[in-house]
Design an enzyme around this catalytic site. Structure first.
Site, PDB file in Angstrom:
ATOM      1  N   PHE A 189      25.387  35.565  47.404  1.00 42.93           N
ATOM      2  CA  PHE A 189      25.794  36.847  46.851  1.00 42.93           C
ATOM      3  C   PHE A 189      25.088  37.927  47.664  1.00 42.93           C
ATOM      4  O   PHE A 189      23.951  37.750  48.100  1.00 42.93           O
ATOM      5  CB  PHE A 189      25.496  36.994  45.352  1.00 42.93           C
ATOM      6  CG  PHE A 189      26.088  38.277  44.837  1.00 42.93           C
ATOM      7  CD1 PHE A 189      27.459  38.411  44.699  1.00 42.93           C
ATOM      8  CD2 PHE A 189      25.288  39.384  44.588  1.00 42.93           C
ATOM      9  CE1 PHE A 189      28.022  39.623  44.322  1.00 42.93           C
ATOM     10  CE2 PHE A 189      25.851  40.602  44.206  1.00 42.93           C
ATOM     11  CZ  PHE A 189      27.223  40.712  44.071  1.00 42.93           C
ATOM     12  N   THR A 190      25.763  39.057  47.849  1.00 45.29           N
ATOM     13  CA  THR A 190      25.318  40.097  48.781  1.00 45.29           C
ATOM     14  C   THR A 190      23.852  40.511  48.569  1.00 45.29           C
ATOM     15  O   THR A 190      23.031  40.377  49.473  1.00 45.29           O
ATOM     16  CB  THR A 190      26.234  41.325  48.643  1.00 45.29           C
ATOM     17  OG1 THR A 190      26.304  41.686  47.263  1.00 45.29           O
ATOM     18  CG2 THR A 190      27.641  41.023  49.154  1.00 45.29           C
ATOM     19  N   PHE A 221      29.151  47.161  52.858  1.00 49.60           N
ATOM     20  CA  PHE A 221      30.410  47.356  52.121  1.00 49.60           C
ATOM     21  C   PHE A 221      30.372  48.561  51.188  1.00 49.60           C
ATOM     22  O   PHE A 221      31.401  49.161  50.890  1.00 49.60           O
ATOM     23  CB  PHE A 221      30.784  46.091  51.331  1.00 49.60           C
ATOM     24  CG  PHE A 221      29.702  45.665  50.365  1.00 49.60           C
ATOM     25  CD1 PHE A 221      28.659  44.844  50.785  1.00 49.60           C
ATOM     26  CD2 PHE A 221      29.728  46.084  49.050  1.00 49.60           C
ATOM     27  CE1 PHE A 221      27.650  44.463  49.910  1.00 49.60           C
ATOM     28  CE2 PHE A 221      28.734  45.708  48.159  1.00 49.60           C
ATOM     29  CZ  PHE A 221      27.686  44.901  48.596  1.00 49.60           C
ATOM     30  N   ASP A 229      20.795  32.433  38.893  1.00 45.74           N
ATOM     31  CA  ASP A 229      21.416  33.756  38.762  1.00 45.74           C
ATOM     32  C   ASP A 229      22.360  33.665  37.564  1.00 45.74           C
ATOM     33  O   ASP A 229      23.462  33.144  37.653  1.00 45.74           O
ATOM     34  CB  ASP A 229      22.171  34.121  40.039  1.00 45.74           C
ATOM     35  CG  ASP A 229      22.814  35.504  39.934  1.00 45.74           C
ATOM     36  OD1 ASP A 229      22.993  35.997  38.810  1.00 45.74           O
ATOM     37  OD2 ASP A 229      23.155  36.083  40.987  1.00 45.74           O
ATOM     38  N   ARG A 255      36.064  41.757  49.247  1.00 48.70           N
ATOM     39  CA  ARG A 255      35.084  40.683  49.258  1.00 48.70           C
ATOM     40  C   ARG A 255      35.423  39.766  50.426  1.00 48.70           C
ATOM     41  O   ARG A 255      35.932  38.672  50.260  1.00 48.70           O
ATOM     42  CB  ARG A 255      35.087  39.881  47.943  1.00 48.70           C
ATOM     43  CG  ARG A 255      34.703  40.657  46.718  1.00 48.70           C
ATOM     44  CD  ARG A 255      33.208  40.788  46.453  1.00 48.70           C
ATOM     45  NE  ARG A 255      32.504  41.764  47.251  1.00 48.70           N
ATOM     46  CZ  ARG A 255      31.282  42.230  46.921  1.00 48.70           C
ATOM     47  NH1 ARG A 255      30.664  41.841  45.832  1.00 48.70           N
ATOM     48  NH2 ARG A 255      30.675  43.082  47.707  1.00 48.70           N
ATOM     49  N   LYS A 278      26.746  42.753  33.346  1.00 50.36           N
ATOM     50  CA  LYS A 278      27.973  41.951  33.287  1.00 50.36           C
ATOM     51  C   LYS A 278      28.074  41.285  31.914  1.00 50.36           C
ATOM     52  O   LYS A 278      28.402  41.938  30.936  1.00 50.36           O
ATOM     53  CB  LYS A 278      27.976  40.925  34.426  1.00 50.36           C
ATOM     54  CG  LYS A 278      28.279  41.516  35.802  1.00 50.36           C
ATOM     55  CD  LYS A 278      27.104  42.150  36.458  1.00 50.36           C
ATOM     56  CE  LYS A 278      27.295  42.385  37.936  1.00 50.36           C
ATOM     57  NZ  LYS A 278      26.171  43.141  38.515  1.00 50.36           N
ATOM     58  N   TYR A 324       5.908  54.751  25.828  1.00 53.84           N
ATOM     59  CA  TYR A 324       5.710  54.262  27.204  1.00 53.84           C
ATOM     60  C   TYR A 324       5.384  52.780  27.210  1.00 53.84           C
ATOM     61  O   TYR A 324       5.871  52.022  28.051  1.00 53.84           O
ATOM     62  CB  TYR A 324       4.576  55.036  27.898  1.00 53.84           C
ATOM     63  CG  TYR A 324       4.528  54.712  29.375  1.00 53.84           C
ATOM     64  CD1 TYR A 324       5.286  55.441  30.291  1.00 53.84           C
ATOM     65  CD2 TYR A 324       3.775  53.635  29.843  1.00 53.84           C
ATOM     66  CE1 TYR A 324       5.284  55.110  31.632  1.00 53.84           C
ATOM     67  CE2 TYR A 324       3.775  53.304  31.186  1.00 53.84           C
ATOM     68  CZ  TYR A 324       4.531  54.040  32.081  1.00 53.84           C
ATOM     69  OH  TYR A 324       4.544  53.711  33.408  1.00 53.84           O
TER      70      TYR A 324
HETATM   71  N1  PM9 Z   1      27.408  42.302  41.123  1.00 51.55           N
HETATM   72  C1  PM9 Z   1      29.634  43.081  41.283  1.00 51.55           C
HETATM   73  O1  PM9 Z   1      30.428  44.016  41.342  1.00 51.55           O
HETATM   74  C2  PM9 Z   1      27.769  44.767  41.378  1.00 51.55           C
HETATM   75  C3  PM9 Z   1      27.437  45.219  42.715  1.00 51.55           C
HETATM   76  S1  PM9 Z   1      28.344  44.589  44.088  1.00 51.55           S
HETATM   77  C4  PM9 Z   1      27.031  44.127  45.078  1.00 51.55           C
HETATM   78  O2  PM9 Z   1      30.002  41.893  41.214  1.00 51.55           O
HETATM   79  C5  PM9 Z   1      25.481  38.580  40.897  1.00 51.55           C
HETATM   80  C6  PM9 Z   1      26.196  37.286  40.749  1.00 51.55           C
HETATM   81  C7  PM9 Z   1      26.152  39.771  40.849  1.00 51.55           C
HETATM   82  C8  PM9 Z   1      25.439  40.995  41.005  1.00 51.55           C
HETATM   83  C9  PM9 Z   1      26.105  42.242  41.042  1.00 51.55           C
HETATM   84  C10 PM9 Z   1      24.040  40.925  41.199  1.00 51.55           C
HETATM   85  C11 PM9 Z   1      23.220  42.166  41.377  1.00 51.55           C
HETATM   86  C12 PM9 Z   1      23.424  39.704  41.241  1.00 51.55           C
HETATM   87  N2  PM9 Z   1      24.154  38.563  41.096  1.00 51.55           N
HETATM   88  O3  PM9 Z   1      24.173  45.009  40.565  1.00 51.55           O
HETATM   89  O4  PM9 Z   1      21.740  44.774  40.897  1.00 51.55           O
HETATM   90  O5  PM9 Z   1      27.473  39.763  40.625  1.00 51.55           O
HETATM   91  O6  PM9 Z   1      22.666  44.632  38.639  1.00 51.55           O
HETATM   92  O7  PM9 Z   1      23.081  42.810  40.174  1.00 51.55           O
HETATM   93  C13 PM9 Z   1      28.214  43.344  41.277  1.00 51.55           C
HETATM   94  P1  PM9 Z   1      22.906  44.409  40.072  1.00 51.55           P
END
Ligand code: PM9
Length: 458
Positions: free
Chosen positions: A125-126, A450, A216, A383, A259, A73
């Site tokens: 970014f969303t 979306f 980011d 997008r 990623k 843990y």
């Molecule tokens: N990106 C993508 O498909 C996954 C979800 S779509 C909202 O591109 C950036 C630059 C991203 C991103 C996720 C996140 C969030 C932050 N910044 O999905 O929570 O491309 O791990 O990261 C998606 P998490």
């Protein structure tokens, strides 16, 4: 010496069979999914280009690393391995692991933002913007104008327009701007990199006013590769060296390790500020778990530590970005309208140019993603206006200049032959574009619509 082609710096040890439905079955599946590719079952997809998030193939080293998971843990050895890797490879002093990127965005937004603040950034970014808004800030786009033009060939469309930033500082005052949100690469602009020249100038300007930079760094190694390829003076530097140079110009970082870092789950908040670190360590126990695991298993942290090291290898990035460029070149040669130049994690189709007969209220990019799926079983992501959501104050749709469909390439998963099949399908859909009708939204969730919105044919 004659130049040879590049090839992937790995061979394939395990395969996962693909299945292709008939056209009739695909037509039924997309109706059942409300014309939203997020609502399709993955088993009904042939080539899955929805996202590069959590979809990459891990290496044999990473899989072996899973077996070294220390599932204590508290104080797991894998946390210390990850911490050391983040310090050595990325250069940030303090690490708080999270289950994925948005959890880190949640924490940094809550820690640094006060109600009524402004957060300038190189395009939104969303999830990032939503967390900034939920913490009480207003996001202000200060990316260069070229980023909003799909046909501009400017090589660093992720650059920040420092005049726009200065104008915001003059208007609202530096004390209302806790930080600049700077992303490497810029996802919504088409996976476009920021240059080090611009970042250095940004650092100078922000330092003058005591404004932090939150990085980011979700695709920082891909950005570094583009700097190596295109920015003067960086040809002899390694991706790893450039990654370090980028990070050293920033104060805090949020990471979706799904990623660049080649894992199926994971993320973190990193910072050089001991006070922010203390706050984040405290907050993580409320939302994620103890500060030495942050919602992850020990084995996940081990795979991430190994993935980070693999992600900054030059030959990995050459093949990864090379594959994206290969698909982009096929489409460019066929005259298909795509965002130029080709970015690093996907090829972005210009849905406005596909469907000049559809207004943004008829959701051209949503339509195009659905048409592509029906044509070949290839799954892509909208997008455009759906992703952009609504204006918080007026309640009206945000109408982004870019109305795009993203063909996102998972790392180390598909072959060149898959890219050929994808290109053939996109070209066919483009040739039949004038026959496509638009969509109407029949269900709209409150947050990040979306993901779950449903549509019907007009
Ligand atoms: N990106 C993508 O498909 C996954 C979800 S779509 C909202 O591109 C950036 C630059 C991203 C991103 C996720 C996140 C969030 C932050 N910044 O999905 O929570 O491309 O791990 O990261 C998606 P998490």
């Amino acid at each position: 010496m004659k130049r040879r082609s590049w090839a992937e710096p790995y061979k394939i040890k395990m395969v996962e069979p693909l299945r292709m439905l008939s056209k009739k079955e695909r037509e039924k599946a997309i109706v059942e999914a409300g014309y939203n590719t997020f609502l399709l079952r993955s088993e009904d997809v042939y080539i899955d280009l929805l996202t590069d998030s959590g979809t990459s193939a891990m290496s044999d080293r990473q899989w072996a690393g899973l077996m070294l998971g220390d599932e204590a843990y508290a104080g797991s050895r894998n946390f210390y391995h990850l911490e050391e890797t983040v310090q050595n490879i990325y250069g940030y002093k303090h690490l708080v692991p999270t289950h994925q990127g948005r959890a880190a965005e949640h924490m940094i937004s809550k820690i640094l933002i006060k109600e009524g603040d402004f957060i300038p950034g190189n395009m939104y970014f969303t999830t990032t913007k939503l967390h900034q808004e939920m913490a009480g800030a207003k996001f202000v786009d200060v990316i260069i104008d070229e980023a909003h033009d799909p046909n501009s060939e400017y090589p660093f469309k992720g650059d920040i327009d420092l005049n726009k930033l200065q104008a915001l500082i003059d208007k609202v005052g530096a004390d209302k701007i806790p930080y600049v949100a700077m992303a490497t690469t810029v996802n919504m602009a088409g996976g476009q990199p920021i240059s080090l020249k611009n970042l250095k100038a940004l650092r100078k300007l922000t330092q003058k006013y005591g404004i932090d930079i939150v990085h980011d760094m979700t695709r920082v190694a891909e950005n570094a590769y583009m700097i190596q390829q295109k920015e003067e003076g960086y040809q002899d530097k390694t991706v790893a060296e450039i990654v370090k140079e980028i990070n050293d110009l920033t104060d805090h970082a949020t990471m979706s390790a799904k990623k660049d870092a080649l894992v199926n789950i994971g993320g973190f908040l990193a910072t050089n500020d001991p006070n922010v670190f203390q706050e984040a360590r405290n907050m993580v126990v409320v939302y994620e778990g103890l500060h030495t695991y942050g919602g992850l298993a020990g084995r996940d942290m081990e795979a991430m530590a190994i993935g980070i090291k693999e992600s900054v290898m030059d030959d990995h990035q050459r093949a990864r970005v090379g594959q994206v460029q290969y698909l982009g070149d096929l489409l460019l040669k066929a005259g298909v309208p795509v965002v130029k130049p080709i970015g690093t994690h996907g090829v972005f189709l210009d849905a406005k140019a596909f469907y000049p007969h559809l207004s943004q209220d008829e959701f051209p990019a949503q339509t195009l993603a659905a048409e592509l799926y029906v044509d070949s079983g290839v799954r892509a992501m909208e997008r455009g206006v759906v992703s952009a959501g609504r204006n918080k104050e007026t309640g009206k749709h945000n109408y982004p200049k870019l109305e795009l469909v993203r063909l996102t390439i998972p790392r180390r998963v598909y072959t060149q032959a898959h890219m050929d099949v994808v290109a053939e399908s996109v070209i066919d859909v483009y040739e039949n574009a004038k026959n496509a009708g638009g969509l109407k939204m029949v269900y709209e969730p409150k947050y990040l619509r979306f993901f779950q919105a449903r549509f019907e044919k007009l």
